[in-house]
Write a protein that holds these residues in place. Structure first.
Motif, PDB file in Angstrom:
ATOM      1  N   LEU A 188     -24.505  65.437  75.525  1.00 42.26           N
ATOM      2  CA  LEU A 188     -25.260  65.769  74.351  1.00 42.26           C
ATOM      3  C   LEU A 188     -24.788  66.612  73.448  1.00 42.26           C
ATOM      4  CD1 LEU A 188     -28.540  66.348  76.843  1.00 42.26           C
ATOM      5  CD2 LEU A 188     -28.057  64.290  75.254  1.00 42.26           C
ATOM      6  N   GLU A 189     -23.438  66.953  73.570  1.00 43.72           N
ATOM      7  CA  GLU A 189     -22.943  67.844  72.373  1.00 43.72           C
ATOM      8  C   GLU A 189     -22.882  67.224  71.145  1.00 43.72           C
ATOM      9  OE1 GLU A 189     -18.554  69.853  71.568  1.00 43.72           O
ATOM     10  OE2 GLU A 189     -18.935  68.615  73.533  1.00 43.72           O
ATOM     11  N   PRO A 190     -22.683  65.936  70.748  1.00 40.96           N
ATOM     12  CA  PRO A 190     -22.921  65.350  69.484  1.00 40.96           C
ATOM     13  C   PRO A 190     -24.066  65.868  68.752  1.00 40.96           C
ATOM     14  CG  PRO A 190     -21.968  63.845  70.826  1.00 40.96           C
ATOM     15  CD  PRO A 190     -22.590  64.849  71.692  1.00 40.96           C
ATOM     16  N   LEU A 191     -25.355  65.697  69.728  1.00 41.81           N
ATOM     17  CA  LEU A 191     -26.523  66.232  69.117  1.00 41.81           C
ATOM     18  C   LEU A 191     -26.483  67.844  68.589  1.00 41.81           C
ATOM     19  CD1 LEU A 191     -29.419  64.889  71.516  1.00 41.81           C
ATOM     20  CD2 LEU A 191     -28.825  64.147  69.334  1.00 41.81           C
ATOM     21  N   ASP A 192     -25.749  68.620  69.127  1.00 46.93           N
ATOM     22  CA  ASP A 192     -25.801  70.096  68.717  1.00 46.93           C
ATOM     23  C   ASP A 192     -24.728  70.205  67.481  1.00 46.93           C
ATOM     24  OD1 ASP A 192     -27.069  71.373  70.673  1.00 46.93           O
ATOM     25  OD2 ASP A 192     -25.309  71.295  72.216  1.00 46.93           O
ATOM     26  N   ARG A 193     -23.783  69.385  67.502  1.00 49.36           N
ATOM     27  CA  ARG A 193     -23.112  69.050  65.923  1.00 49.36           C
ATOM     28  C   ARG A 193     -23.965  68.804  64.954  1.00 49.36           C
ATOM     29  NH1 ARG A 193     -19.130  66.713  69.477  1.00 49.36           N
ATOM     30  NH2 ARG A 193     -19.316  64.880  68.138  1.00 49.36           N
ATOM     31  N   LEU A 194     -24.675  67.805  65.281  1.00 49.60           N
ATOM     32  CA  LEU A 194     -25.543  67.037  64.046  1.00 49.60           C
ATOM     33  C   LEU A 194     -26.509  68.247  63.697  1.00 49.60           C
ATOM     34  CD1 LEU A 194     -26.713  64.785  62.691  1.00 49.60           C
ATOM     35  CD2 LEU A 194     -28.199  64.270  64.583  1.00 49.60           C
ATOM     36  N   LEU A 195     -26.966  69.037  64.513  1.00 48.28           N
ATOM     37  CA  LEU A 195     -27.908  69.651  64.050  1.00 48.28           C
ATOM     38  C   LEU A 195     -27.365  71.216  63.286  1.00 48.28           C
ATOM     39  CD1 LEU A 195     -30.278  70.195  67.256  1.00 48.28           C
ATOM     40  CD2 LEU A 195     -30.840  69.110  65.038  1.00 48.28           C
ATOM     41  N   LYS A 196     -25.961  71.335  63.452  1.00 52.44           N
ATOM     42  CA  LYS A 196     -25.491  72.504  62.835  1.00 52.44           C
ATOM     43  C   LYS A 196     -24.907  72.017  61.484  1.00 52.44           C
ATOM     44  CE  LYS A 196     -23.760  74.480  67.019  1.00 52.44           C
ATOM     45  NZ  LYS A 196     -22.669  74.925  67.980  1.00 52.44           N
ATOM     46  N   VAL A 197     -25.101  70.796  60.972  1.00 51.99           N
ATOM     47  CA  VAL A 197     -24.552  70.218  59.854  1.00 51.99           C
ATOM     48  C   VAL A 197     -25.629  70.731  58.566  1.00 51.99           C
ATOM     49  CG1 VAL A 197     -24.060  68.087  58.503  1.00 51.99           C
ATOM     50  CG2 VAL A 197     -23.399  68.237  60.778  1.00 51.99           C
TER      51      VAL A 197
ATOM     52  N   ARG B  13     -41.350  62.477  70.792  1.00 52.67           N
ATOM     53  CA  ARG B  13     -41.402  63.676  71.161  1.00 52.67           C
ATOM     54  C   ARG B  13     -42.752  64.062  72.078  1.00 52.67           C
ATOM     55  NH1 ARG B  13     -44.893  67.499  69.284  1.00 52.67           N
ATOM     56  NH2 ARG B  13     -44.384  67.011  67.129  1.00 52.67           N
ATOM     57  N   LYS B  14     -44.189  63.884  71.455  1.00 54.92           N
ATOM     58  CA  LYS B  14     -45.196  64.068  72.092  1.00 54.92           C
ATOM     59  C   LYS B  14     -45.309  63.315  73.383  1.00 54.92           C
ATOM     60  CE  LYS B  14     -47.796  64.174  67.692  1.00 54.92           C
ATOM     61  NZ  LYS B  14     -48.920  63.802  66.868  1.00 54.92           N
TER      62      LYS B  14
ATOM     63  N   TYR C   8     -33.566  69.767  78.222  1.00 57.93           N
ATOM     64  CA  TYR C   8     -32.776  69.957  77.265  1.00 57.93           C
ATOM     65  C   TYR C   8     -32.844  68.801  76.157  1.00 57.93           C
ATOM     66  CZ  TYR C   8     -28.165  70.573  74.927  1.00 57.93           C
ATOM     67  OH  TYR C   8     -27.308  70.869  74.016  1.00 57.93           O
ATOM     68  N   VAL C   9     -33.105  67.534  76.520  1.00 55.50           N
ATOM     69  CA  VAL C   9     -33.106  66.686  75.701  1.00 55.50           C
ATOM     70  C   VAL C   9     -34.406  66.760  74.630  1.00 55.50           C
ATOM     71  CG1 VAL C   9     -34.088  64.186  75.585  1.00 55.50           C
ATOM     72  CG2 VAL C   9     -32.080  64.708  76.977  1.00 55.50           C
ATOM     73  N   ALA C  10     -35.644  67.089  75.467  1.00 50.58           N
ATOM     74  CA  ALA C  10     -36.818  67.385  74.693  1.00 50.58           C
ATOM     75  C   ALA C  10     -36.696  68.251  73.775  1.00 50.58           C
ATOM     76  CB  ALA C  10     -38.096  67.708  75.784  1.00 50.58           C
ATOM     77  N   LYS C  11     -35.913  69.254  74.012  1.00 52.80           N
ATOM     78  CA  LYS C  11     -35.658  70.350  72.960  1.00 52.80           C
ATOM     79  C   LYS C  11     -34.788  69.817  71.856  1.00 52.80           C
ATOM     80  CE  LYS C  11     -33.531  75.132  72.448  1.00 52.80           C
ATOM     81  NZ  LYS C  11     -32.820  76.167  73.228  1.00 52.80           N
ATOM     82  N   GLN C  12     -33.942  68.880  72.144  1.00 55.76           N
ATOM     83  CA  GLN C  12     -32.848  68.589  71.137  1.00 55.76           C
ATOM     84  C   GLN C  12     -33.860  67.731  70.022  1.00 55.76           C
ATOM     85  OE1 GLN C  12     -29.951  69.718  70.460  1.00 55.76           O
ATOM     86  NE2 GLN C  12     -30.436  71.074  72.325  1.00 55.76           N
TER      87      GLN C  12
END
Length: 319
Positions: free
Chosen positions: A12-21, A49-50, A71-75
């Protein structure tokens, strides 16, 4: 020193990078087609999400949800918020979308959707927008025919009407009170039997489960409450779209559009409801009439920009 990363974190690291852009800085360069995609994606993610949240909560009643599920739900929640921030930045750079956001019940997502779907140069009258949004009752869609309206815009208008209803008690609300007044009128007409013919047609052309409340209403010559709600919502949305069209026309051409056909040619339709917050439209006439709505339909009255208000009941002209 070697850092050991758990498999789910690496995945799930790519999601973190996406959110930091810093996508907000580039939001203003997005095309209308890309904005339409983001609006549609936002609602898809919101529904996902719901649903996911409900599943995680349900799972938590029996056992602790796996860490990766939380973690996925949070992302997903973070991505949903990121898209909304992008749309906020995009709409803030557009005068028409900014005006729309000034209306209670309209946020950056709905405002962006309207702005990206409707081309004012292809809509000389608001009737063109109503038809494109699937709000023209004369339009029919037969088997094998191309849909005569835009499905995404029609869904967006339904969300818009639903939002107006939810905000009808907000102190700064305008259209929610118009909905409430229209709903009162629909209820009066329904109780008086004025929709008996429509009820009869529905009984002849639709199938209903036995012993349902809707069927009982139709058999009694009345429309069910859910249908009255939709009628009042549709009326309110069409009125807002007429104001959106006027604002868009002014910003594009520097003049007001032609008066609606119904005001010029149909007897009994003469009351014009001015658009709210006209001060947000550069150069718009300062003597714009405004509408104050309080309480029930009988309390809807004109308030000109200058002078004392006339004691006229307002009957919005678009149905």
């Amino acid at each position: 020193m070697v850092t050991i990363t758990r498999p789910e974190e690496a995945l799930l690291e790519p999601l973190d990078r996406l959110l930091k852009v810093d996508v907000q800085s580039a939001a203003v360069t997005l095309s209308e087609g890309e904005i339409r995609f983001l609006v549609d994606l936002y609602y898809q993610i919101q529904e996902f999400r719901k649903s996911s949240d409900n599943q995680v909560r349900s799972l938590g009643k029996e056992q602790e949800p796996h860490e990766v599920l939380s973690y996925v739900a949070k992302q997903v929640t973070l991505i949903e918020g990121q898209i909304k921030r992008v749309l906020e930045a995009w709409t803030s750079a557009d005068p028409l979308a900014t005006w729309a956001k000034s209306i209670t019940g309209i946020g950056p997502v709905i405002s962006a959707g309207l702005r990206s779907h409707i081309d004012i140069e292809k809509a000389p009258t608001v009737g063109h927008i109503w038809r494109f949004a699937g709000l023209d009752p004369t339009d029919t869609w037969g088997k094998g025919q191309k849909r005569p309206w835009n499905a995404q815009l029609k869904t967006l208008c339904w969300r818009l009407g639903d939002s107006f209803v939810k905000f009808q008690n907000h102190p700064n609300d305008t259209y929610g009170k118009i909905y409430r007044a229209r709903r009162a009128l629909e209820d009066e007409r329904n109780a008086a039997g004025l929709f008996a013919e429509q009820a009869r047609v529905s009984l002849e052309t639709k199938r209903f489960k036995k012993d349902t409340d809707a069927l009982k209403h139709y058999q009694a010559g009345r429309l069910p409450p859910a249908r009255l709600l939709l009628r009042a919502e549709r009326y309110t949305v069409k009125l807002f779209l007429s104001h959106w069209h006027e604002a868009a026309w002014w910003l594009r051409y520097g003049e007001r559009p032609v008066r609606p056909y119904v005001l010029e040619h149909i007897p009994g339709h003469h009351d014009y409801i001015g658009i709210p917050n006209p001060h947000l439209l550069p150069g718009y006439p300062e003597n714009q009439d405004r509408l104050i709505v309080e309480g029930s339909r009988k309390d809807m009255v004109w308030f000109p920009a200058e002078g004392s208000p006339p004691s006229l009941p307002v009957s919005p002209s678009h149905s």
